[in-house]
Design an enzyme around this catalytic site. Sequence first.
Site, mmCIF file in Angstrom:
data_model
loop_
_atom_site.group_PDB
_atom_site.id
_atom_site.type_symbol
_atom_site.label_atom_id
_atom_site.label_comp_id
_atom_site.label_asym_id
_atom_site.label_seq_id
_atom_site.Cartn_x
_atom_site.Cartn_y
_atom_site.Cartn_z
ATOM 1 N N CYS A 332 45.629 42.981 33.246
ATOM 2 C CA CYS A 332 45.983 43.857 34.374
ATOM 3 C C CYS A 332 47.314 44.608 34.223
ATOM 4 C CB CYS A 332 45.955 43.094 35.699
ATOM 5 S SG CYS A 332 45.612 41.357 35.616
ATOM 6 N N ARG A 361 45.246 32.102 26.420
ATOM 7 C CA ARG A 361 45.729 31.187 27.455
ATOM 8 C C ARG A 361 45.792 29.777 26.881
ATOM 9 N NH1 ARG A 361 42.005 33.190 32.631
ATOM 10 N NH2 ARG A 361 42.588 35.398 32.502
ATOM 11 N N GLN A 379 37.977 39.520 27.442
ATOM 12 C CA GLN A 379 37.557 39.819 28.816
ATOM 13 C C GLN A 379 37.018 41.244 28.888
ATOM 14 O OE1 GLN A 379 41.076 38.983 31.298
ATOM 15 N NE2 GLN A 379 39.815 37.484 32.344
ATOM 16 N N ASP A 381 37.321 43.404 30.993
ATOM 17 C CA ASP A 381 38.106 43.725 32.176
ATOM 18 C C ASP A 381 37.915 45.180 32.586
ATOM 19 O OD1 ASP A 381 39.619 42.126 33.781
ATOM 20 O OD2 ASP A 381 41.206 41.833 32.330
ATOM 21 N N HIS A 383 39.660 47.882 35.774
ATOM 22 C CA HIS A 383 40.521 48.031 36.945
ATOM 23 C C HIS A 383 40.224 49.370 37.596
ATOM 24 C CE1 HIS A 383 42.684 45.027 34.479
ATOM 25 N NE2 HIS A 383 42.833 44.470 35.657
ATOM 26 N N LYS A 462 39.190 37.216 46.278
ATOM 27 C CA LYS A 462 38.209 37.586 45.260
ATOM 28 C C LYS A 462 36.796 37.209 45.673
ATOM 29 C CE LYS A 462 38.776 33.243 42.684
ATOM 30 N NZ LYS A 462 38.826 32.624 41.350
ATOM 31 N N HIS A 508 40.495 44.471 40.553
ATOM 32 C CA HIS A 508 40.309 43.820 39.255
ATOM 33 C C HIS A 508 38.863 43.341 39.191
ATOM 34 C CE1 HIS A 508 44.799 42.922 38.949
ATOM 35 N NE2 HIS A 508 44.646 43.111 40.250
#
Length: 636
Positions: A332, A361, A379, A381, A383, A462, A508
Amino acid sequence: MIEMILPDGSVRKLEKSMTVVEFAKTIGSSLGKATVGAVIDGIQVDPSYLIEKSGNIEIITATSEKGIEITRHSAAHIMAQAVQRLFPGTKVTIGPVIENGFFYDFDPEKPFTEEDLAKIEKEMEKIVKENYEFKRSEMTAEDAKKMFAEMGEDYKIEIIDDLGVDKVSIYQQGEFIDLCRGTHIPSTGYLKAFKLMSTAGAYWRGDSNNKMLQRIYGVAFATKKELEDYLKMMEEAEKRNHRKLGKQLDLFFVDEHGPGFPFFMPKGVELFNKLQEIWRVEHKKRKYQEIRTPIMLDKELWEISGHWFNYRENMYTSTIDEKEYAIKPMNCPGSIIAYKNNLHSYKDLPLKYGEMGLVHRHEFSGALHGLMRVRAFTQDDAHVFCTKEQIEEQIIEIINLYDKFYTLFGFEYHIELSTKPDKAIGSDEIWEMAESNLKSALEHKGIEYKLNPGDGAFYGPKIDFKMKDSIGRIWQCGTIQLDFNLPTRFEMSYIGADGEKHEPVMIHRAMYGSLERFIGILIEHYAGAFPTWLAPVQVRILTISKEQVPSAEKLYEKLQNEGIRAEIDTRDEKIGYKIREANGDQKIPVQLIIGKNEVKNNEVNVRRFGSQESLNMTVDEIVKTLIEESKVPFKN
């Protein structure tokens, strides 16, 4: 007169104080027998809790979700009692409820064996028959520490010190005493269906600097039928184990030189690339633009985002030129920097950035599990930066996209909405606005959802998508998170129709979640037998003798030119062996067998995975069929 308000709004009046179980019996004798607790004015209490004043009450039954959690919590205490009976001197630490069951961490004088599990389970059955009452009491922290010191339970003393409270609650069943908040079933006899599953090492407090303990896992259900169904599912799950199939199908592996960092082999990369390919096609249709952001960014960025203070223990860091950096655990902040690289007006919104971002992570080594729990993953991902007025339509568009993909893979799913956690950034007003927007989108779609209070991300509420696979297991993959906080923290803006600066809203979202984990789920969902359109190897050409090799190579080239993922097996082996290997071990969707007659007639003998039957088709027919079967079968 005591007045108790039930969930349906009805009121029951009591002339005197009574326990929760006694109250339940006033409603019905069967309800009384099924009662394992209650929620009174928002606080969960034991069935023996004495009702002395008016309030709201919800009875918890053994078969309800809360009831099953209580049963599993009590099962952990019963297991600990059995362990200390059989292995005197064993110290107990913590024993929480987990999905489908429970565990307890022990400090034994010598490690438990698989044979010990059977003995412990048998002793648990004995304790259940003895039907000890779960008795709750309270004492001062100092008195509790003295009691546990006399018992030699030094871990309990450490827990009490960490709690920093004046009073603690104690539970006792038979001779076993434990520090516990509760809630528990009325007596050990209420535990009807359980089984101990495995044992594993676990560091005290999850810290590798502490002593290694031994953890025993168990499962418990409200009925024996549910337990039997679960054990059958686990048996089937073991056949589908993605780690075994990943090695068998030569998709991926994990090496001791990189624990938690998976290696993908060529066939695994084909699968990985196919998932990315269809992701890119469908996102371009919806005007997403793909970006790529750095894998390492400086500490200041992570401080602004809040990750440094809320997620630091999970981040890998490095110092470069006397400046501290972090390898990104999330994409992000990079996406925000990309947004801020240009000026934007309201006409640019919604602006949708997508990224196949590699993140890292830190996970404890004991938690690592194939592709399901790793330290490095990709990911998918995205946005979405939009105005407040565009939130609902964007959330609905994302839900529709997720539905299209999950349906493609054959998953059923349900939705859960998670709200503000204790560890959160931003004002209550902002959180209320964000939660209201998500609820509005779900209600506009007419979608039922489960509410998870306090389970949101630290920066926003979320929506989570919980998928059910082919054998009934639930997986959480997709998520949609609404964020009013990071745009403020990063001073993001766009120029509105009024010519003034305004702050965008940030959504997100990740549909696969982690591509590595999603591949692991797909391997188990399909038991390694992928549909033709998805399979890393769609076709294998098998020759009966060396005379057919030229024809096989010609067909192989034709398939390759059409974009069909094919292999060719011209080994000097018996055709039965080749078929068993392709159709059994390798789970190839389509096998094309070429013998003398097939060459003569310009045909192939076609076999499908899992079928003993075959049929002959011309080369042109099978190529046309495979081209059609290679198309992604999205439903309109």
